[in-house]
Design a protein around this motif. Structure first.
Motif, mmCIF file in Angstrom:
data_model
loop_
_atom_site.group_PDB
_atom_site.id
_atom_site.type_symbol
_atom_site.label_atom_id
_atom_site.label_comp_id
_atom_site.label_asym_id
_atom_site.label_seq_id
_atom_site.Cartn_x
_atom_site.Cartn_y
_atom_site.Cartn_z
ATOM 1 N N ASN A 83 0.582 -1.290 -0.368
ATOM 2 C CA ASN A 83 -0.013 -0.182 0.172
ATOM 3 C C ASN A 83 0.779 0.719 -0.104
ATOM 4 N N ASN A 84 0.043 2.662 -0.211
ATOM 5 C CA ASN A 84 0.864 3.160 -0.528
ATOM 6 C C ASN A 84 2.594 3.443 -1.336
ATOM 7 N N LEU A 85 2.295 2.735 -2.583
ATOM 8 C CA LEU A 85 3.223 2.746 -2.681
ATOM 9 C C LEU A 85 4.581 4.080 -3.354
ATOM 10 N N GLU A 86 6.006 4.033 -3.770
ATOM 11 C CA GLU A 86 6.305 5.069 -3.394
ATOM 12 C C GLU A 86 7.367 4.323 -4.826
ATOM 13 N N PRO A 87 7.716 5.376 -5.679
ATOM 14 C CA PRO A 87 8.923 4.938 -7.076
ATOM 15 C C PRO A 87 9.781 4.923 -6.857
ATOM 16 N N GLU A 88 10.402 4.480 -5.574
ATOM 17 C CA GLU A 88 11.632 3.906 -4.153
ATOM 18 C C GLU A 88 11.051 2.590 -4.817
ATOM 19 N N ASP A 89 10.210 2.193 -4.399
ATOM 20 C CA ASP A 89 9.637 0.377 -4.641
ATOM 21 C C ASP A 89 9.397 -0.072 -5.777
ATOM 22 N N THR A 90 9.475 1.101 -6.786
ATOM 23 C CA THR A 90 9.763 0.287 -8.191
ATOM 24 C C THR A 90 11.308 -0.839 -8.390
ATOM 25 N N ALA A 91 10.977 -2.047 -8.518
ATOM 26 C CA ALA A 91 11.949 -3.343 -8.297
ATOM 27 C C ALA A 91 11.367 -4.537 -9.131
ATOM 28 N N VAL A 92 12.040 -5.056 -9.314
ATOM 29 C CA VAL A 92 11.959 -6.825 -9.237
ATOM 30 C C VAL A 92 11.758 -7.390 -8.328
ATOM 31 N N TYR A 93 10.687 -7.993 -7.811
ATOM 32 C CA TYR A 93 10.392 -8.737 -6.684
ATOM 33 C C TYR A 93 10.352 -10.278 -6.757
ATOM 34 N N TYR A 94 11.146 -10.569 -5.622
ATOM 35 C CA TYR A 94 11.011 -12.009 -5.746
ATOM 36 C C TYR A 94 10.942 -12.510 -4.482
ATOM 37 N N CYS A 95 10.170 -14.141 -4.690
ATOM 38 C CA CYS A 95 10.133 -14.682 -3.186
ATOM 39 C C CYS A 95 11.040 -15.968 -3.382
ATOM 40 N N ALA A 96 10.544 -16.292 -2.068
ATOM 41 C CA ALA A 96 11.493 -17.246 -1.928
ATOM 42 C C ALA A 96 11.421 -17.780 -1.070
ATOM 43 N N ALA A 97 12.286 -19.535 -0.730
ATOM 44 C CA ALA A 97 11.528 -20.571 0.640
ATOM 45 C C ALA A 97 13.007 -21.130 0.767
ATOM 46 N N GLU A 98 12.613 -21.387 1.825
ATOM 47 C CA GLU A 98 13.723 -22.534 2.691
ATOM 48 C C GLU A 98 12.861 -23.197 4.201
#
Length: 128
Positions: A83-98
């Motif tokens: 929520n309340n996204l900012e331009p600085e949140d621009t990225a490729v988002y990855y999920c990870a598990a272990e």
């Protein structure tokens, strides 16, 4: 466990997105899950982590109070409500598990190298 991230897109500053990470494998419920992101031209960075039960959650300082990590073990899916996204949140988002039992340090200290399974990434672009 195999992971597939989805839900990215283009959104204006102040808007919201919900990312999903679908997992395959019967041991999903025993895995700690996390979101990382890689902004343009920068290193991949930690965003949030959630314990296998969902009872423990930790966030990077820049997203605390704006992002919420959650999981539904019955659906083998993890989410990131942004929520309340900012331009600085621009990225490729990855999920990870272990497997959570393999962590030698507390979850709040989890590092990229602690996670053995990764999704393919989903692009989030926030326009100003």
């Amino acid at each position: 466990v195999q992971l597939q991230a989805s839900g990215g897109g283009l959104v204006q500053a102040g808007g919201s997105l919900r990312l999903s990470c679908a997992a395959s494998g019967r041991t999903f419920s025993s895995y700690a899950m996390a979101w990382f992101r890689q902004p343009p031209g920068k290193e991949r960075e930690f965003v949030a982590v959630i314990s296998w039960s969902g009872g423990s959650k930790y966030y990077a300082h820049p997203v605390k109070g704006r992002f919420t990590i959650s999981r539904d073990n019955a659906k083998n899916t993890m989410y990131l409500q942004m929520n309340n996204l900012e331009p600085e949140d621009t990225a490729v988002y990855y999920c990870a598990a272990e497997s959570e039992s393999s962590f030698k340090a507390p979850l709040w200290a989890a590092l990229e190298a602690d996670f053995g399974s990764w999704g393919q990434g989903t692009q989030v672009t926030v326009s100003s």
